[in-house]
Design a protein around this motif. Structure first.
Motif, PDB file in Angstrom:
ATOM      1  N   SER A 110       0.816  -1.204   0.000  1.00  9.80           N
ATOM      2  CA  SER A 110       0.000   0.000   0.000  1.00  9.80           C
ATOM      3  C   SER A 110       0.852   1.258   0.000  1.00  9.80           C
ATOM      4  CB  SER A 110      -0.905  -0.014   1.242  1.00  9.80           C
ATOM      5  OG  SER A 110      -1.567   1.230   1.364  1.00  9.80           O
ATOM      6  N   GLY A 111       0.280   2.323  -0.518  1.00 15.08           N
ATOM      7  CA  GLY A 111       0.916   3.632  -0.437  1.00 15.08           C
ATOM      8  C   GLY A 111       0.459   4.372   0.812  1.00 15.08           C
ATOM      9  N   GLY A 112      -0.514   3.786   1.517  1.00 18.53           N
ATOM     10  CA  GLY A 112      -1.036   4.386   2.748  1.00 18.53           C
ATOM     11  C   GLY A 112      -2.011   3.413   3.391  1.00 18.53           C
ATOM     12  N   LEU A 113      -1.475   2.525   4.239  1.00 16.06           N
ATOM     13  CA  LEU A 113      -2.292   1.451   4.804  1.00 16.06           C
ATOM     14  C   LEU A 113      -3.035   1.962   6.036  1.00 16.06           C
ATOM     15  CD1 LEU A 113      -2.683  -1.618   4.158  1.00 16.06           C
ATOM     16  CD2 LEU A 113      -1.039  -2.081   5.987  1.00 16.06           C
ATOM     17  N   PRO A 114      -4.355   1.904   6.017  1.00 16.98           N
ATOM     18  CA  PRO A 114      -5.105   2.414   7.174  1.00 16.98           C
ATOM     19  C   PRO A 114      -5.033   1.442   8.355  1.00 16.98           C
ATOM     20  CG  PRO A 114      -6.627   1.601   5.490  1.00 16.98           C
ATOM     21  CD  PRO A 114      -5.236   1.466   4.930  1.00 16.98           C
ATOM     22  N   SER A 115      -5.150   1.985   9.556  1.00 20.99           N
ATOM     23  CA  SER A 115      -5.091   1.129  10.746  1.00 20.99           C
ATOM     24  C   SER A 115      -6.243   0.127  10.757  1.00 20.99           C
ATOM     25  CB  SER A 115      -5.112   1.988  12.008  1.00 20.99           C
ATOM     26  OG  SER A 115      -6.265   2.824  12.004  1.00 20.99           O
ATOM     27  N   SER A 116      -7.350   0.465  10.085  1.00 21.09           N
ATOM     28  CA  SER A 116      -8.473  -0.482  10.043  1.00 21.09           C
ATOM     29  C   SER A 116      -8.053  -1.788   9.369  1.00 21.09           C
ATOM     30  CB  SER A 116      -9.660   0.138   9.288  1.00 21.09           C
ATOM     31  OG  SER A 116      -9.269   0.513   7.982  1.00 21.09           O
ATOM     32  N   VAL A 117      -7.013  -1.737   8.551  1.00 19.57           N
ATOM     33  CA  VAL A 117      -6.503  -2.969   7.950  1.00 19.57           C
ATOM     34  C   VAL A 117      -5.391  -3.569   8.812  1.00 19.57           C
ATOM     35  CG1 VAL A 117      -5.281  -3.968   5.972  1.00 19.57           C
ATOM     36  CG2 VAL A 117      -7.120  -2.290   5.593  1.00 19.57           C
ATOM     37  N   TRP A 118      -4.358  -2.742   9.108  1.00 20.52           N
ATOM     38  CA  TRP A 118      -3.203  -3.382   9.754  1.00 20.52           C
ATOM     39  C   TRP A 118      -3.462  -3.804  11.197  1.00 20.52           C
ATOM     40  CZ3 TRP A 118      -0.809  -0.989  13.837  1.00 20.52           C
ATOM     41  CH2 TRP A 118      -0.787   0.423  13.903  1.00 20.52           C
ATOM     42  N   LEU A 119      -4.411  -3.149  11.878  1.00 22.74           N
ATOM     43  CA  LEU A 119      -4.762  -3.602  13.230  1.00 22.74           C
ATOM     44  C   LEU A 119      -5.427  -4.976  13.186  1.00 22.74           C
ATOM     45  CD1 LEU A 119      -6.017  -0.357  15.037  1.00 22.74           C
ATOM     46  CD2 LEU A 119      -3.968  -1.736  15.567  1.00 22.74           C
ATOM     47  N   GLN A 120      -6.280  -5.185  12.155  1.00 21.50           N
ATOM     48  CA  GLN A 120      -6.901  -6.509  11.999  1.00 21.50           C
ATOM     49  C   GLN A 120      -5.837  -7.574  11.751  1.00 21.50           C
ATOM     50  OE1 GLN A 120      -9.803  -7.340  12.676  1.00 21.50           O
ATOM     51  NE2 GLN A 120     -11.292  -5.755  12.174  1.00 21.50           N
ATOM     52  N   VAL A 121      -4.797  -7.186  11.001  1.00 24.29           N
ATOM     53  CA  VAL A 121      -3.751  -8.160  10.683  1.00 24.29           C
ATOM     54  C   VAL A 121      -2.971  -8.531  11.948  1.00 24.29           C
ATOM     55  CG1 VAL A 121      -1.625  -8.575   9.373  1.00 24.29           C
ATOM     56  CG2 VAL A 121      -3.555  -7.387   8.290  1.00 24.29           C
ATOM     57  N   VAL A 122      -2.586  -7.509  12.736  1.00 22.88           N
ATOM     58  CA  VAL A 122      -1.781  -7.852  13.914  1.00 22.88           C
ATOM     59  C   VAL A 122      -2.618  -8.540  15.002  1.00 22.88           C
ATOM     60  CG1 VAL A 122      -0.123  -6.012  13.442  1.00 22.88           C
ATOM     61  CG2 VAL A 122      -1.978  -5.589  15.062  1.00 22.88           C
ATOM     62  N   GLN A 123      -3.927  -8.502  14.842  1.00 25.07           N
ATOM     63  CA  GLN A 123      -4.793  -9.220  15.785  1.00 25.07           C
ATOM     64  C   GLN A 123      -5.309 -10.529  15.201  1.00 25.07           C
ATOM     65  OE1 GLN A 123      -7.618  -6.092  16.528  1.00 25.07           O
ATOM     66  NE2 GLN A 123      -6.041  -4.858  17.527  1.00 25.07           N
ATOM     67  N   ALA A 124      -4.751 -10.898  14.046  1.00 32.48           N
ATOM     68  CA  ALA A 124      -5.256 -12.084  13.358  1.00 32.48           C
ATOM     69  C   ALA A 124      -4.845 -13.370  14.079  1.00 32.48           C
ATOM     70  CB  ALA A 124      -4.724 -12.113  11.927  1.00 32.48           C
ATOM     71  N   ASP A 125      -5.481 -14.447  13.646  1.00 36.75           N
ATOM     72  CA  ASP A 125      -5.146 -15.760  14.179  1.00 36.75           C
ATOM     73  C   ASP A 125      -4.641 -16.594  13.009  1.00 36.75           C
ATOM     74  OD1 ASP A 125      -4.926 -17.860  15.858  1.00 36.75           O
ATOM     75  OD2 ASP A 125      -7.008 -17.807  16.560  1.00 36.75           O
ATOM     76  N   LEU A 126      -3.315 -16.702  12.897  1.00 38.75           N
ATOM     77  CA  LEU A 126      -2.741 -17.324  11.709  1.00 38.75           C
ATOM     78  C   LEU A 126      -1.656 -18.329  12.122  1.00 38.75           C
ATOM     79  CD1 LEU A 126      -2.504 -14.099   9.499  1.00 38.75           C
ATOM     80  CD2 LEU A 126      -4.097 -16.010   9.175  1.00 38.75           C
ATOM     81  N   PRO A 127      -2.090 -19.511  12.544  1.00 37.49           N
ATOM     82  CA  PRO A 127      -1.150 -20.476  13.115  1.00 37.49           C
ATOM     83  C   PRO A 127      -0.069 -20.955  12.139  1.00 37.49           C
ATOM     84  CG  PRO A 127      -3.326 -21.462  12.801  1.00 37.49           C
ATOM     85  CD  PRO A 127      -3.485 -19.987  12.586  1.00 37.49           C
ATOM     86  N   SER A 128      -0.315 -20.824  10.841  1.00 35.12           N
ATOM     87  CA  SER A 128       0.697 -21.304   9.893  1.00 35.12           C
ATOM     88  C   SER A 128       1.537 -20.184   9.295  1.00 35.12           C
ATOM     89  CB  SER A 128       0.019 -22.068   8.741  1.00 35.12           C
ATOM     90  OG  SER A 128      -0.715 -23.157   9.236  1.00 35.12           O
ATOM     91  N   LEU A 129       1.241 -18.965   9.671  1.00 38.52           N
ATOM     92  CA  LEU A 129       1.888 -17.830   9.009  1.00 38.52           C
ATOM     93  C   LEU A 129       3.395 -17.786   9.279  1.00 38.52           C
ATOM     94  CD1 LEU A 129       0.916 -15.392   7.210  1.00 38.52           C
ATOM     95  CD2 LEU A 129       1.342 -13.990   9.235  1.00 38.52           C
ATOM     96  N   GLU A 130       4.170 -17.811   8.196  1.00 40.24           N
ATOM     97  CA  GLU A 130       5.631 -17.737   8.304  1.00 40.24           C
ATOM     98  C   GLU A 130       6.156 -16.372   7.882  1.00 40.24           C
ATOM     99  OE1 GLU A 130       6.966 -20.953   5.855  1.00 40.24           O
ATOM    100  OE2 GLU A 130       6.013 -22.469   7.140  1.00 40.24           O
ATOM    101  N   LYS A 131       5.411 -15.746   6.940  1.00 42.14           N
ATOM    102  CA  LYS A 131       5.918 -14.487   6.385  1.00 42.14           C
ATOM    103  C   LYS A 131       4.805 -13.445   6.299  1.00 42.14           C
ATOM    104  CE  LYS A 131       8.107 -12.586   2.276  1.00 42.14           C
ATOM    105  NZ  LYS A 131       8.652 -12.825   0.943  1.00 42.14           N
TER     106      LYS A 131
END
Lengths: 305, 392
Positions: free
Chosen positions: A151-172
């Motif tokens: 993104s050229g300007g990622l809103p917190s409404s997106v990145w907050l959801q990501v850092v609160q996600a549940d992603l047990p297989s996420l490596e990257k």
């Protein structure tokens, strides 16, 4: 500026889907469906043709290029993909392989992409370019290994959801924060959710990129438990200067990384030397210089516009 | 059987103070040819008798009128006299200002009238034309030129037609379902007076070299070499409206291919129907055809990054086929210049414009010859039949 479309995706060569030829080699090709200027077939018809191909069930990776030459959102793309999920078993999806000459990143319109997580339980890779009107919902996915929001300007409404996600297989994980002119907002400290080992037990590779506040991110991450668990850190494309580089170089956890990447940065030769002394493999191509005008110093990030 | 062209008799009809005329004359002299020189200024003063020296079946090279202020002003004045009361942006001496956009409809009419006088006076001479007045006139109406190319099967950007105002631009974009367009001066040249417009429904911006100044209620347009981005809606509207008063048209923004992280387009010279000098112009911003002094690259070096994918044979064949089709439309001229975009897919090309005076490129040779030498060489070495195609 994003100059080039993908050549490869999910370790396979990318080929534009030709409705005349159909899906010929689903196992060894990542097909790209996009609005083509060379003919008159609308994108929606193209994608419909792709999704109704007899070989669609053998497709596992897909690249969606420019879906509109009139600025429409990706909402109908998401609807068409999810509606086809009985046959389409996606493992890798790039939504928005769009270069600057087609549409600048901060002009790409999206909608709610959360149905993708439900419709494609086998998804290993998801990469999304552009974040206007983007909604991701509550992210929970068993198999997702790689997730990226460019993104050229990622809103917190997106990145907050990501850092609160549940992603047990996420490596990257890759987040391009961009600048506030184009939609970035929020406080770097709120990235702390990434420390939660129960939700991101396998995270080894983190990209906190393309940010105007790259120094703040650097100073923040050296304080975080997550840094010790990472193998690779990517802080490319941002306004990282010696200030941030120094904080990183002084961190014990940083020195235990296997690699650190800053393609496009504002770190001086001395700053790079400090980083080099940590023993971490440093990839620091594209050393930029700040612009000075009337005593003011200006930094530009890699992709905003 | 007609007699053949007198290959050693050349006339340059030009602004003789301009570097173009001087360096072309130099190239001729290096080949032992002393050209007959006529200045546009004399023709504008009505001294048509100078044309009497242009010998039958000799070679005539008309030059670009260049950018000399006095020539622009005089051409514009003569065009305005023939204007029959058209509404015109006021550009004429003594208020002519340096850098002000001069490609007005009045200038165009004056230029056409001058070329018409030349054509008529010389119509019985059976001359070999480097650039024929008919082709020059045609290339200075970019909209008509693009329409004719499209009709001849040449791939050009989708045309939205002439633009009378900002609101018409938006309407036509909506109808054509396009979010990005280039708006160009109908009678402009190269990057002069061009703007790139984009919207996504909620936001709008333009990239342009046009600078606007509001002086006592009159919006004046100037051409600058520096590009700027305008995001303020009212400023965008004002610039598009003011540009439209000069006569503008819009076409699809063809996404261009990139090289070394910059966009590029191609300046292609055609001599005697065949592609000669071909250079890529690279730019970080959407306007690639500003001038020929920016970063350039050879055709063989247009890689997607530093390692792979130069332009492939298929694209080169398309470029050659395109040149062939264009020469059918511009058939009376020995020489032509095309601006060609390679689409970002690297699978097809589009002609952005035809230029009768596009051969002022320094430091580029084709088979060891500069663009000027290549034309002189063609006149010297072509067989009579090939040369005869450009005699009229």
């Amino acid at each position: 500026m994003i100059s080039y479309n993908l050549d490869r995706f999910d370790q396979k060569p990318v080929a534009d889907f030709d409705p005349g030829l159909g899906i010929a080699d689903p196992l060894n090709t990542s097909y790209r469906v996009r609005a083509e200027y060379e003919d008159e077939i609308p994108f929606q018809d193209r994608l419909a043709k792709f999704l109704s191909d007899p070989n669609i069930s053998k497709v596992n990776s897909l690249v969606i290029g420019a879906w509109s030459i009139e600025g429409e959102s990706s909402e109908s793309v998401v609807e068409m993909l999810t509606a086809a999920s009985d046959d389409l078993k996606l493992e890798a999806l790039f939504l928005g392989d769009i270069v600057s000459e087609e549409q600048e990143i901060s002009w790409i319109e999206h909608g709610d992409i959360s149905p993708l997580f439900l419709a494609f339980p086998d998804l290993r890779i998801l990469r999304v370019r552009g974040s206007n009107s983007l909604q991701v919902g509550t992210i929970r996915h068993e198999k997702l290994e790689q997730l990226a929001f460019e993104s050229g300007g990622l809103p917190s409404s997106v990145w907050l959801q990501v850092v609160q996600a549940d992603l047990p297989s996420l490596e990257k994980l890759e987040l391009w924060f961009g600048e506030d002119n184009y939609g970035f907002d929020g406080d770097v400290a709120d990235l702390a959710g990434l420390n939660d080992e129960t939700r991101f037990p396998k995270l080894k590779e983190l990209g906190l990129m393309n940010s105007m506040v790259q120094n703040d991110i650097a100073k923040w991450i050296v304080q975080q438990p997550i840094l010790a668990r990472l193998e690779r850190l990517d802080m490319s494309m941002g306004a990282l200067t010696d200030e941030g580089a120094k904080a990183l170089a002084e961190s014990k956890a940083f020195s235990e990384l296997s690699s650190f990447k800053i393609h496009y940065h504002f770190v001086s030769d001395e700053g790079l030397e400090l980083l080099g002394k940590t023993g971490v493999s440093i990839d620091a191509a594209e050393q930029e210089e700040a612009d000075e005008d009337d005593g003011e110093v200006y930094y530009y990030i890699g992709v905003s516009e | 059987m007609t007699q053949s062209v007198d290959r050693d008799r050349w006339t340059l009809l030009a602004d003789l103070r301009d570097v173009r005329a001087q360096s072309f004359a130099k190239s001729l002299r290096e080949r032992g040819i002393e050209p007959n020189l006529i200045d546009y200024r004399d023709l504008l003063r009505g001294k048509l008798e100078d044309l009497a020296d242009v010998g039958e079946r000799s070679v005539l090279r008309l030059e670009s009128p260049g950018d000399a202020v006095d020539l622009w002003s005089e051409i514009t004045n003569q065009g305005r006299e023939a204007s029959n009361g058209h509404r015109e942006p006021a550009v004429s001496p003594p208020e002519y200002e340096r850098g002000r956009l001069a490609f007005t409809p009045a200038w165009y009419r004056g230029w056409c009238a001058l070329l018409e006088r030349v054509r008529r006076t010389l119509s019985d001479r059976r001359l070999l034309y480097c650039a024929h007045p008919d082709d020059i006139v045609f290339s200075f109406d970019k909209l008509r030129s693009q329409q004719a190319l499209a009709a001849a099967g040449v791939d050009v950007p989708r045309l939205l037609g002439s633009i009378a105002s900002y609101s018409e631009l938006r309407e036509k974009m909506h109808e054509a379902r396009l979010a990005r367009v280039f708006v160009k001066l109908r009678h402009g040249s190269a990057g002069s007076g061009v703007l790139a417009y984009e919207t996504n429904g909620s936001r709008e911006q333009i990239w342009t070299t046009i600078e606007s100044r509001d002086e006592e209620g009159e919006l004046k347009l100037f051409n600058s070499l520096k590009q700027r981005r305008v995001t303020d809606l009212r400023a965008i509207e004002a610039i598009v409206d003011a540009q439209a008063a000069y006569g503008s048209f819009a076409e699809e923004w063809v996404p261009k291919a990139s090289c070394a992280d910059k966009r590029f387009d191609l300046r292609v010279l055609i001599v005697g129907g065949a592609r000669a000098h071909t250079v890529a112009r690279l730019s970080r911003s959407p306007l690639t055809n500003l001038h020929l002094f920016g970063e350039r690259r050879d055709l063989s070096d247009l890689r997607t990054d530093d390692a792979t994918n130069p332009l492939d044979r298929e694209i080169l064949d398309q470029i050659d086929a395109t040149c062939g089709r264009v020469t059918k439309v511009y058939g009376k001229s020995l020489h032509l210049a095309l601006d060609i975009a390679v689409r970002h897919t690297r699978r097809s090309v589009a002609v952005l414009e035809v230029n009768s005076f596009g051969d002022l490129i320094h430091g580029v040779t084709h088979r060891g010859l500069t663009p000027y030498e290549a034309q002189i060489d063609a006149v010297t070495t072509f067989d009579a039949e090939s040369l005869d195609r450009y005699v009229s």
